[in-house]
Structure formats: structure tokens, C-alpha cells
Design an enzyme around this catalytic site. Structure first.
Site, PDB file in Angstrom:
ATOM      1  N   ASP A  74      27.714  29.836  53.071  1.00  0.00           N
ATOM      2  CA  ASP A  74      28.716  29.590  54.112  1.00  0.00           C
ATOM      3  C   ASP A  74      29.934  30.488  53.930  1.00  0.00           C
ATOM      4  OD1 ASP A  74      27.020  27.512  54.682  1.00  0.00           O
ATOM      5  OD2 ASP A  74      28.561  25.952  54.671  1.00  0.00           O
ATOM      6  N   HIS A 219      28.566  29.405  48.811  1.00  0.00           N
ATOM      7  CA  HIS A 219      29.501  30.166  49.647  1.00  0.00           C
ATOM      8  C   HIS A 219      29.465  31.625  49.188  1.00  0.00           C
ATOM      9  CE1 HIS A 219      30.824  26.012  49.984  1.00  0.00           C
ATOM     10  NE2 HIS A 219      31.336  26.341  51.151  1.00  0.00           N
TER      11      HIS A 219
HETATM   12 ZN   LIG Z   1      32.728  26.499  55.423  1.00  0.00          ZN
END
Ligand SMILES: [Zn+2]
Length: 257
Positions: A74, A219
Site C-alpha cells: 500500500d 507498505h
Molecule cells: Zn494506506
């Protein structure tokens, strides 16, 4: 499974009845308990995407036919995405990237690389607003549309997958997603790579709870995550896991045709 559309009116009715009981008995303890329970369930539903309380959510593959899982990243693309792509290529792994629209505008060449290398793109809103949970339906739709358009301009088709920032869902987000017809994708294995500073701890957290069918949340925003992948990718290979994109894991289309 708990569902907002059923449970919220039921709790509302219960609150009303316990209020009447309280007025009759002069004791409002049942009413207070019902209100507390309603608030607790609502907060839980907002922050735990796996509950699917406001909107149906895919967060893992139940009983996969073979040992497989999906790595998801992400908040990119960022310069760290390039390092992650190099690692994924070295281990012949396909992953899913939930991209922020603004980041895609900042790093269009990395988006091109993601596409060329066969990874799946999902929508992670345009701005990743810190107050995403407080946006109204129209604002959420706008966030989704803007990022869909950036991906459509690259690929000629719109993404079907949406991951809400912070995993937050609520009635406004649920209505927006119903309109935009995205699939909401959560996770079953959260690396906590944005709040854990030690790569070994992140690796241990992910591997200790690893199950076939997992959707793992990372992430592509830090060197830590790159360092975790350097250990995790060979570990997964040695333990017989195949890493696939979310569409392959869940047997869903990643894009509109
Ligand atoms: Zn996010």
C-alpha cells in the site's frame, strides 16, 4: 457474521425498549449497557476490516487448493517500490499494489514498470486523506474516481480492487463502494511495517501467523519493508508457498473489461 444493516436497527430497537424499561423502573442501567454495546460494535466495525460490518470484504482465501498467498503493498509508488520490484522479479513473484493516485502522478514511470512486470494495481484513493473516515459519500466517490482514471489512462481498464486507507469502513464508504462497484480488499496478515522499526520483528510477526490463503499487508514506503522482503521471499520459497496476485488468489477479475 455481524452486519451493520441488520445489527444497527436491532440494537436501536433494543436501546428504545431498554429506555422505556428504564423510564418504567427508574433504572437506566440496561439502556446504558445497550448504548455502550452499540458504540463498541460500531467502533470495532469501523476499524476491523475483516469483520465486513459495513461492506463485504475479501481478506483471505479460505481453504486454497495449494499453498499460496498474496503479498500486497500500500501507499506507493515511491522510490522504494523499485527495490521491491527488483526483489519480486528475482523470486518470480507477482504481487498487488494498492496505489495512491497522487503518488502515481508523481512516479508515472514506476507505475509503467509495475504494469510491464505483470503486477496487479488496486485503488487506494487519490489523496489517502488522514480524515478518510470522516469524508462523505460524494467525497469518497471522488477519491475513487480520480485514481480509477489514472489507472484507466495507463491500462485502458479500471481497477476493481479497492483498499480503504487505514482499513477504515463506515456507512459513507459502504455507499460509495456500492456505487463504484469495487471489491473491498482487506488483509489477514498485517505486517505493521509502518510502526515497527525492526525488520526482524516484522519478519517474525508475519511468519509466526502465516497461513495458506493469507493476504499480507505491507507498505512500499520504507527500506525496512525492503529488508523484510529480502528474508521473507526466500523463506516463503523454502516453505513451499506460491505468491500470487490478489486476483489469482481470490479468483476475481482485477479490472473492468
Ligand atoms: Zn494506506
Amino acid at each position: 457474521m455481524l452486519k451493520y444493516a441488520f445489527l444497527f436497527p436491532a440494537l436501536g430497537l433494543l436501546a428504545f425498549l431498554t429506555l422505556l424499561l428504564g423510564i418504567w423502573q427508574g433504572n437506566f442501567s440496561w439502556f446504558v449497557m445497550t448504548c455502550t454495546l452499540t458504540i463498541a460494535i460500531t467502533v470495532w466495525g469501523v476499524f476491523d476490516i475483516r469483520l465486513g460490518y459495513f461492506v463485504s470484504t475479501f481478506f483471505r482465501k479460505k481453504n486454497p487448493s495449494s499453498k499460496m498467498l498474496a503479498l500486497t503493498f500500500d501507499d506507493g509508488p515511491t522510490p522504494y517500490t523499485i527495490e521491491i520490484l527488483n526483489l519480486l522479479r528475482a523470486y518470480q513473484v507477482k504481487a498487488t499494489f494498492f496505489c495512491i493516485g497522487k503518488q502515481m502522478l508523481d512516479y508515472p514511470e514506476i507505475v509503467d514498470q509495475l504494469i510491464v512486470e505483470g503486477h496487479t494495481l488496486g485503488n487506494h484513493t487519490f489523496t489517502h486523506s488522514q480524515v478518510f473516515g470522516f469524508l462523505n459519500e460524494r467525497q469518497v466517490v471522488e477519491e475513487l474516481k480520480k485514481t480509477d482514471k489514472i489507472i484507466r489512462d495507463k491500462l485502458g481498464k479500471s481497477p476493481k480492487f479497492f483498499r480503504p486507507p487505514f482499513g477504515v469502513t463506515n456507512p459513507s464508504i459502504a455507499k460509495a463502494v456500492k456505487r463504484s462497484r469495487h471489491h473491498v480488499i482487506g488483509w489477514s496478515n498485517r505486517s505493521l511495517d509502518t510502526v515497527t522499526w525492526n525488520a526482524d520483528k516484522i519478519f517474525n510477526r508475519v511468519t509466526n501467523r502465516l497461513k495458506s490463503g493469507d493476504i499480507i499487508l505491507f507498505h512500499d514506503t520504507s527500506q525496512r519493508t525492503v529488508n523484510v522482503l529480502k528474508r521473507l521471499l526466500p523463506y516463503l520459497q523454502d516453505n513451499g508457498y506460491t505468491c500470487v496476485s490478489v486476483d489469482v488468489l481470490l479468483n476475481l477479475y482485477a479490472y473492468d473489461s
